[in-house]
Design a protein around this motif. Structure first.
Motif, mmCIF file in Angstrom:
data_model
loop_
_atom_site.group_PDB
_atom_site.id
_atom_site.type_symbol
_atom_site.label_atom_id
_atom_site.label_comp_id
_atom_site.label_asym_id
_atom_site.label_seq_id
_atom_site.Cartn_x
_atom_site.Cartn_y
_atom_site.Cartn_z
ATOM 1 N N PRO B 41 11.571 -11.532 68.165
ATOM 2 C CA PRO B 41 11.267 -12.197 69.428
ATOM 3 C C PRO B 41 10.955 -11.191 70.538
ATOM 4 N N ASN B 60 7.805 -18.714 64.829
ATOM 5 C CA ASN B 60 7.191 -19.455 65.932
ATOM 6 C C ASN B 60 6.727 -18.487 66.997
ATOM 7 N N THR B 72 0.026 -22.206 71.108
ATOM 8 C CA THR B 72 1.142 -22.153 70.171
ATOM 9 C C THR B 72 0.602 -22.307 68.757
ATOM 10 N N ARG B 90 3.570 -13.957 72.171
ATOM 11 C CA ARG B 90 4.931 -14.241 72.648
ATOM 12 C C ARG B 90 5.675 -14.765 71.425
ATOM 13 N N LYS B 92 8.652 -16.202 69.434
ATOM 14 C CA LYS B 92 9.850 -16.999 69.771
ATOM 15 C C LYS B 92 10.947 -16.817 68.729
ATOM 16 N N THR B 93 10.528 -16.786 67.444
ATOM 17 C CA THR B 93 11.500 -16.553 66.360
ATOM 18 C C THR B 93 10.916 -15.475 65.437
#
Lengths: 103, 103
Positions: B41, B60, B72, B90, B92-93
Protein backbone atom coordinates in the motif's frame (compact mmCIF):
# COMPACT_ATOMS: atom_id res chain seq x y z
CA UNK A 1 23.65 -10.11 -11.36
CA UNK A 2 23.39 -13.89 -11.67
CA UNK A 3 20.67 -15.72 -13.57
CA UNK A 4 18.91 -19.06 -13.55
CA UNK A 5 18.30 -20.35 -17.07
CA UNK A 6 15.72 -22.89 -18.28
CA UNK A 7 13.75 -22.32 -15.12
CA UNK A 8 10.02 -22.54 -14.47
CA UNK A 9 8.62 -19.64 -12.46
CA UNK A 10 5.20 -19.43 -10.93
CA UNK A 11 3.53 -16.19 -11.99
CA UNK A 12 1.71 -15.42 -8.76
CA UNK A 13 3.66 -14.26 -5.73
CA UNK A 14 3.79 -15.95 -2.34
CA UNK A 15 2.71 -13.25 0.14
CA UNK A 16 3.38 -13.51 3.88
CA UNK A 17 3.04 -11.12 6.83
CA UNK A 18 0.73 -8.76 4.91
CA UNK A 19 3.31 -8.32 2.16
CA UNK A 20 6.31 -7.68 4.37
CA UNK A 21 7.69 -10.94 3.06
CA UNK A 22 7.02 -11.98 -0.52
CA UNK A 23 8.61 -14.50 -2.84
CA UNK A 24 8.37 -16.24 -6.20
CA UNK A 25 8.58 -20.00 -6.54
CA UNK A 26 11.03 -21.26 -9.14
CA UNK A 27 11.81 -24.77 -10.33
CA UNK A 28 15.35 -25.00 -11.67
CA UNK A 29 16.51 -26.95 -14.69
CA UNK A 30 17.65 -29.83 -12.49
CA UNK A 31 14.19 -30.08 -10.91
CA UNK A 32 15.22 -28.53 -7.60
CA UNK A 33 12.99 -25.90 -6.04
CA UNK A 34 13.92 -22.42 -4.86
CA UNK A 35 12.10 -19.32 -3.83
CA UNK A 36 13.42 -15.83 -4.49
CA UNK A 37 12.12 -13.42 -1.91
CA UNK A 38 12.31 -10.08 -0.18
CA UNK A 39 11.84 -9.38 3.53
CA UNK A 40 11.14 -5.87 4.79
CA UNK A 41 12.35 -4.75 8.23
CA UNK A 42 10.54 -6.67 10.94
CA UNK A 43 10.58 -9.90 12.96
CA UNK A 44 9.39 -13.13 11.36
CA UNK A 45 9.26 -16.83 12.10
CA UNK A 46 9.37 -19.37 9.29
CA UNK A 47 8.53 -23.05 9.55
CA UNK A 48 10.25 -25.55 7.29
CA UNK A 49 8.97 -28.74 5.71
CA UNK A 50 12.02 -29.69 3.68
CA UNK A 51 15.50 -28.70 4.80
CA UNK A 52 16.48 -25.29 3.43
CA UNK A 53 19.58 -23.34 2.54
CA UNK A 54 18.79 -19.66 2.99
CA UNK A 55 21.16 -17.54 0.92
CA UNK A 56 21.03 -13.88 1.91
CA UNK A 57 21.87 -11.80 -1.18
CA UNK A 58 21.66 -8.36 0.40
CA UNK A 59 20.34 -6.75 3.55
CA UNK A 60 21.12 -6.72 7.26
CA UNK A 61 19.48 -9.16 9.63
CA UNK A 62 19.89 -11.44 12.61
CA UNK A 63 18.81 -15.06 12.61
CA UNK A 64 18.02 -17.49 15.40
CA UNK A 65 18.17 -21.17 14.54
CA UNK A 66 16.70 -23.84 16.84
CA UNK A 67 18.78 -24.28 20.03
CA UNK A 68 21.16 -21.49 19.00
CA UNK A 69 21.65 -17.86 20.00
CA UNK A 70 20.73 -14.91 17.80
CA UNK A 71 23.53 -14.14 15.35
CA UNK A 72 24.09 -11.26 12.98
CA UNK A 73 24.64 -12.29 9.37
CA UNK A 74 27.28 -10.59 7.28
CA UNK A 75 25.68 -10.54 3.87
CA UNK A 76 26.12 -12.23 1.49
CA UNK A 77 25.92 -15.28 3.73
CA UNK A 78 23.96 -18.53 3.83
CA UNK A 79 22.56 -20.61 6.66
CA UNK A 80 21.04 -24.06 6.76
CA UNK A 81 17.75 -24.97 8.40
CA UNK A 82 16.73 -28.55 9.16
CA UNK A 83 13.52 -30.05 7.80
CA UNK A 84 10.39 -29.82 9.94
CA UNK A 85 11.81 -27.08 12.14
CA UNK A 86 11.69 -23.29 12.17
CA UNK A 87 13.86 -20.19 12.39
CA UNK A 88 13.40 -16.60 13.46
CA UNK A 89 14.74 -13.50 11.79
CA UNK A 90 15.05 -9.87 12.82
CA UNK A 91 15.34 -7.97 9.56
CA UNK A 92 17.07 -4.61 9.92
CA UNK A 93 17.14 -3.48 6.30
CA UNK A 94 15.34 -4.70 3.14
CA UNK A 95 16.69 -8.19 2.60
CA UNK A 96 16.86 -10.09 -0.68
CA UNK A 97 17.16 -13.86 -0.39
CA UNK A 98 17.25 -17.13 -2.30
CA UNK A 99 15.88 -20.15 -0.44
CA UNK A 100 16.85 -23.61 -1.74
CA UNK A 101 14.75 -26.57 -0.69
CA UNK A 102 16.72 -29.78 -0.07
CA UNK A 103 15.00 -33.10 -0.78
CA UNK B 1 -1.33 -20.72 -10.43
CA UNK B 2 0.19 -20.20 -13.88
CA UNK B 3 3.84 -20.78 -14.76
CA UNK B 4 6.40 -19.58 -17.24
CA UNK B 5 8.61 -22.42 -18.48
CA UNK B 6 12.09 -22.25 -20.03
CA UNK B 7 12.54 -18.83 -18.55
CA UNK B 8 15.67 -17.01 -17.39
CA UNK B 9 15.29 -15.29 -14.07
CA UNK B 10 17.68 -12.82 -12.51
CA UNK B 11 18.53 -13.91 -8.98
CA UNK B 12 18.74 -10.49 -7.38
CA UNK B 13 15.57 -8.49 -6.77
CA UNK B 14 14.77 -5.05 -8.13
CA UNK B 15 14.01 -2.93 -5.08
CA UNK B 16 12.17 0.41 -5.27
CA UNK B 17 10.67 2.78 -2.73
CA UNK B 18 12.65 1.26 0.16
CA UNK B 19 11.23 -2.17 -0.54
CA UNK B 20 7.61 -1.17 -0.85
CA UNK B 21 7.86 -2.20 -4.48
CA UNK B 22 10.05 -5.13 -5.46
CA UNK B 23 10.26 -7.30 -8.55
CA UNK B 24 12.20 -10.02 -10.33
CA UNK B 25 13.32 -9.68 -13.94
CA UNK B 26 12.46 -12.62 -16.17
CA UNK B 27 13.29 -13.29 -19.82
CA UNK B 28 10.72 -15.60 -21.38
CA UNK B 29 11.38 -18.40 -23.83
CA UNK B 30 10.47 -16.14 -26.77
CA UNK B 31 13.03 -13.56 -25.65
CA UNK B 32 10.47 -11.09 -24.32
CA UNK B 33 11.06 -9.45 -20.97
CA UNK B 34 8.74 -9.31 -17.97
CA UNK B 35 9.03 -8.38 -14.35
CA UNK B 36 7.02 -10.08 -11.62
CA UNK B 37 6.50 -7.71 -8.72
CA UNK B 38 4.68 -6.80 -5.56
CA UNK B 39 3.55 -3.34 -4.46
CA UNK B 40 2.63 -2.62 -0.86
CA UNK B 41 0.00 0.00 0.00
CA UNK B 42 1.23 3.46 -0.94
CA UNK B 43 1.47 5.93 -3.81
CA UNK B 44 4.08 5.44 -6.51
CA UNK B 45 5.08 6.86 -9.86
CA UNK B 46 6.78 4.71 -12.47
CA UNK B 47 8.56 5.91 -15.59
CA UNK B 48 8.64 3.75 -18.68
CA UNK B 49 11.32 3.29 -21.32
CA UNK B 50 9.64 0.63 -23.44
CA UNK B 51 5.86 0.41 -23.69
CA UNK B 52 4.42 -1.81 -20.96
CA UNK B 53 1.41 -3.99 -20.31
CA UNK B 54 0.80 -4.02 -16.56
CA UNK B 55 -1.21 -7.08 -15.58
CA UNK B 56 -2.57 -6.83 -12.05
CA UNK B 57 -2.86 -10.36 -10.66
CA UNK B 58 -4.31 -9.49 -7.25
CA UNK B 59 -4.79 -6.45 -5.03
CA UNK B 60 -6.78 -3.23 -5.01
CA UNK B 61 -5.42 -0.07 -6.54
CA UNK B 62 -6.14 3.03 -8.59
CA UNK B 63 -4.08 4.04 -11.58
CA UNK B 64 -3.62 7.36 -13.36
CA UNK B 65 -2.31 7.20 -16.91
CA UNK B 66 -1.00 10.30 -18.72
CA UNK B 67 -3.83 12.70 -19.65
CA UNK B 68 -6.41 10.49 -17.94
CA UNK B 69 -8.32 10.60 -14.67
CA UNK B 70 -7.65 8.26 -11.76
CA UNK B 71 -9.49 4.96 -12.22
CA UNK B 72 -10.01 2.02 -9.90
CA UNK B 73 -8.91 -1.31 -11.33
CA UNK B 74 -11.02 -4.39 -10.84
CA UNK B 75 -8.41 -7.08 -10.46
CA UNK B 76 -7.42 -9.11 -12.38
CA UNK B 77 -7.10 -6.37 -14.96
CA UNK B 78 -4.40 -5.05 -17.30
CA UNK B 79 -3.53 -1.60 -18.53
CA UNK B 80 -1.16 -0.36 -21.20
CA UNK B 81 1.45 2.35 -20.74
CA UNK B 82 3.18 4.07 -23.65
CA UNK B 83 6.96 4.07 -24.02
CA UNK B 84 8.88 6.99 -22.52
CA UNK B 85 6.00 8.08 -20.32
CA UNK B 86 4.91 7.40 -16.75
CA UNK B 87 1.97 6.35 -14.62
CA UNK B 88 0.87 6.81 -11.02
CA UNK B 89 -0.67 4.24 -8.73
CA UNK B 90 -2.45 4.42 -5.40
CA UNK B 91 -2.12 0.93 -3.96
CA UNK B 92 -4.81 0.10 -1.42
CA UNK B 93 -3.94 -3.54 -0.65
CA UNK B 94 -0.85 -5.67 -1.38
CA UNK B 95 -0.76 -5.92 -5.16
CA UNK B 96 0.85 -8.67 -7.23
CA UNK B 97 1.65 -7.79 -10.83
CA UNK B 98 3.26 -8.96 -14.05
CA UNK B 99 4.75 -6.23 -16.23
CA UNK B 100 5.42 -7.08 -19.89
CA UNK B 101 7.83 -4.89 -21.84
CA UNK B 102 6.86 -4.30 -25.46
CA UNK B 103 9.67 -3.80 -28.01
Amino acid sequence: MSKFTNATITKEANIYYDGSVTSRSVELEDGSQISLGVMLPGEYTFNTNKAEIMEILSGNLEVKLPDEEWKTLSTPESFNVAANSSFDVRVKTVTDYCCRYID
